[in-house]
Design an enzyme around this catalytic site. Structure first.
Site, PDB file in Angstrom:
ATOM      1  N   ASP A 124       0.864  -1.178   0.000  1.00  0.00           N
ATOM      2  CA  ASP A 124       0.000   0.000   0.000  1.00  0.00           C
ATOM      3  C   ASP A 124       0.902   1.230   0.000  1.00  0.00           C
ATOM      4  OD1 ASP A 124      -2.254   1.850   0.560  1.00  0.00           O
ATOM      5  OD2 ASP A 124      -3.289   0.041   1.224  1.00  0.00           O
TER       6      ASP A 124
ATOM      7  N   ASP B 161       3.395   1.985  -4.723  1.00  0.00           N
ATOM      8  CA  ASP B 161       2.533   2.874  -5.498  1.00  0.00           C
ATOM      9  C   ASP B 161       2.287   2.157  -6.818  1.00  0.00           C
ATOM     10  OD1 ASP B 161       1.496   4.749  -7.280  1.00  0.00           O
ATOM     11  OD2 ASP B 161       2.714   6.397  -6.530  1.00  0.00           O
TER      12      ASP B 161
ATOM     13  N   ASN C  93      -5.836  -4.883  -6.188  1.00  0.00           N
ATOM     14  CA  ASN C  93      -7.004  -4.347  -5.493  1.00  0.00           C
ATOM     15  C   ASN C  93      -6.993  -2.830  -5.359  1.00  0.00           C
ATOM     16  OD1 ASN C  93      -9.245  -4.272  -3.336  1.00  0.00           O
ATOM     17  ND2 ASN C  93      -7.457  -3.476  -2.243  1.00  0.00           N
TER      18      ASN C  93
ATOM     19  N   TYR D  18     -14.808   6.365 -12.924  1.00  0.00           N
ATOM     20  CA  TYR D  18     -14.678   5.087 -12.223  1.00  0.00           C
ATOM     21  C   TYR D  18     -15.213   3.941 -13.073  1.00  0.00           C
ATOM     22  CZ  TYR D  18     -15.044   1.813  -8.268  1.00  0.00           C
ATOM     23  OH  TYR D  18     -14.922   0.722  -7.421  1.00  0.00           O
TER      24      TYR D  18
ATOM     25  N   LYS E 293     -13.176   0.570 -14.460  1.00  0.00           N
ATOM     26  CA  LYS E 293     -13.559  -0.777 -14.051  1.00  0.00           C
ATOM     27  C   LYS E 293     -14.020  -1.623 -15.234  1.00  0.00           C
ATOM     28  CE  LYS E 293     -12.464  -0.304  -9.773  1.00  0.00           C
ATOM     29  NZ  LYS E 293     -11.298  -1.043  -9.218  1.00  0.00           N
TER      30      LYS E 293
ATOM     31  N   THR F  15     -16.737   0.262   3.185  1.00  0.00           N
ATOM     32  CA  THR F  15     -15.311   0.501   3.393  1.00  0.00           C
ATOM     33  C   THR F  15     -15.089   1.982   3.663  1.00  0.00           C
ATOM     34  OG1 THR F  15     -14.897   0.955   1.057  1.00  0.00           O
ATOM     35  CG2 THR F  15     -14.707  -1.357   1.780  1.00  0.00           C
TER      36      THR F  15
END
Length: 272
Positions: free
Chosen positions: A43, A69, A96, A165, A169, A202
């Site tokens: 992360d 990154d 992810n 987005y 995706k 989340t």
């Protein structure tokens, strides 16, 4: 022949998960570790990432944190080297890490658009390429493996305020299929699949909530929560562990005949 339940185990395998400091990524890396994998937690949120790795080690599994990154090629090279040299290989990569920008089209800047594509799509490209290079015969690990790319229900259906987005995706979905065909036909022993969550509870959702409440519910928080519940025929938004279970399946030998497909984990959202 292995016991059917044993095929879900990841003993002796090494898994790298991006965006693993919190949310879906943390749930994935923790479940993969419970299934026997050695895990590389990656992360850009260093403090949270270190805590996730520490939590896994305290449970008795092997975990190492590495800053990654996903938009930087050099970071990917360092992460793969870390997995191979420190943990002994690389058999599972879960792409992810992602970002979300909520804004109507006319309020979406070119910078917003490019940032979303850099992390959500180019990051998956770099991660998948690095994984295939390491897992292929003659690669740093060379034993084949599984790549799991986290897409979204927004890779199937459009959603207002999420044009950038949705673009990323949808790109992840078809990119995954193309690479799966390449790997399969070249006999590399590498499976590549995508997972498509619905709305998941989340920190990313919490961060986006004020904009979504205004855009979709006219500022009415109660109405927005009802919209989230109604969006999923199963009656609730998802939880990170719902997605992690799907990732574990695709990472394991239980999914040994599955490649180039999408596993939808959306509470029925896209079935409507």
């Amino acid at each position: 022949m292995r016991n059917a339940i044993d095929r879900f185990r990841l003993d002796g395998k090494v898994a790298l998960v991006t965006g693993a400091a919190r949310g879906i990524g943390a749930a994935c890396v923790e479940l993969l570790a419970q299934a026997g994998a050695k895990v590389l937690v990656t992360d850009v949120l260093d403090d949270l990432g270190q805590k996730t790795a520490e939590r896994i080690r305290e449970s008795g599994a092997e975990a190492v944190y590495q800053r990654l990154d996903v938009t930087r090629e050099d970071d990917w090279g360092a992460a793969v080297t870390k997995a191979v040299d420190t943990l002994g290989g690389l058999h599972v990569v879960v792409n992810n890490a992602g970002v979300e920008k909520v804004a109507p089209l006319l309020e979406t800047t070119l910078e917003d658009w490019r940032r979303a594509h850099a992390v959500n799509l180019e990051g998956v490209f770099l991660g998948t390429r690095a994984a295939v290079d390491a897992m292929r015969p003659g690669g740093a690990c060379g034993q084949g493996g599984s790549v799991v790319n986290i897409s979204s229900a927004a890779g199937f259906v459009g959603m207002p305020g999420l044009s950038a987005y949705c673009s990323t995706k949808g790109g992840v979905r078809l990119f995954t299929k193309a690479v799966a065909l390449e790997c399969g036909r070249a006999g590399l022993g590498i499976r590549v699949n995508s997972v498509h969550p619905g709305v998941i509870q989340t920190q990313m959702l919490e961060d986006a909530a004020p904009s979504l409440i205004q855009l979709l519910a006219g500022g009415d928080e109660g109405r927005f929560q009802q919209l989230l519940d109604d969006l999923h025929p199963i009656g609730r938004p998802g939880r990170p562990e719902d997605v992690a279970a799907a990732v574990l399946f695709l990472a394991s030998d239980a999914a040994g005949f599955i490649t180039g497909t999408e596993l939808v984990v959306d509470g029925g959202l896209t079935a409507q």
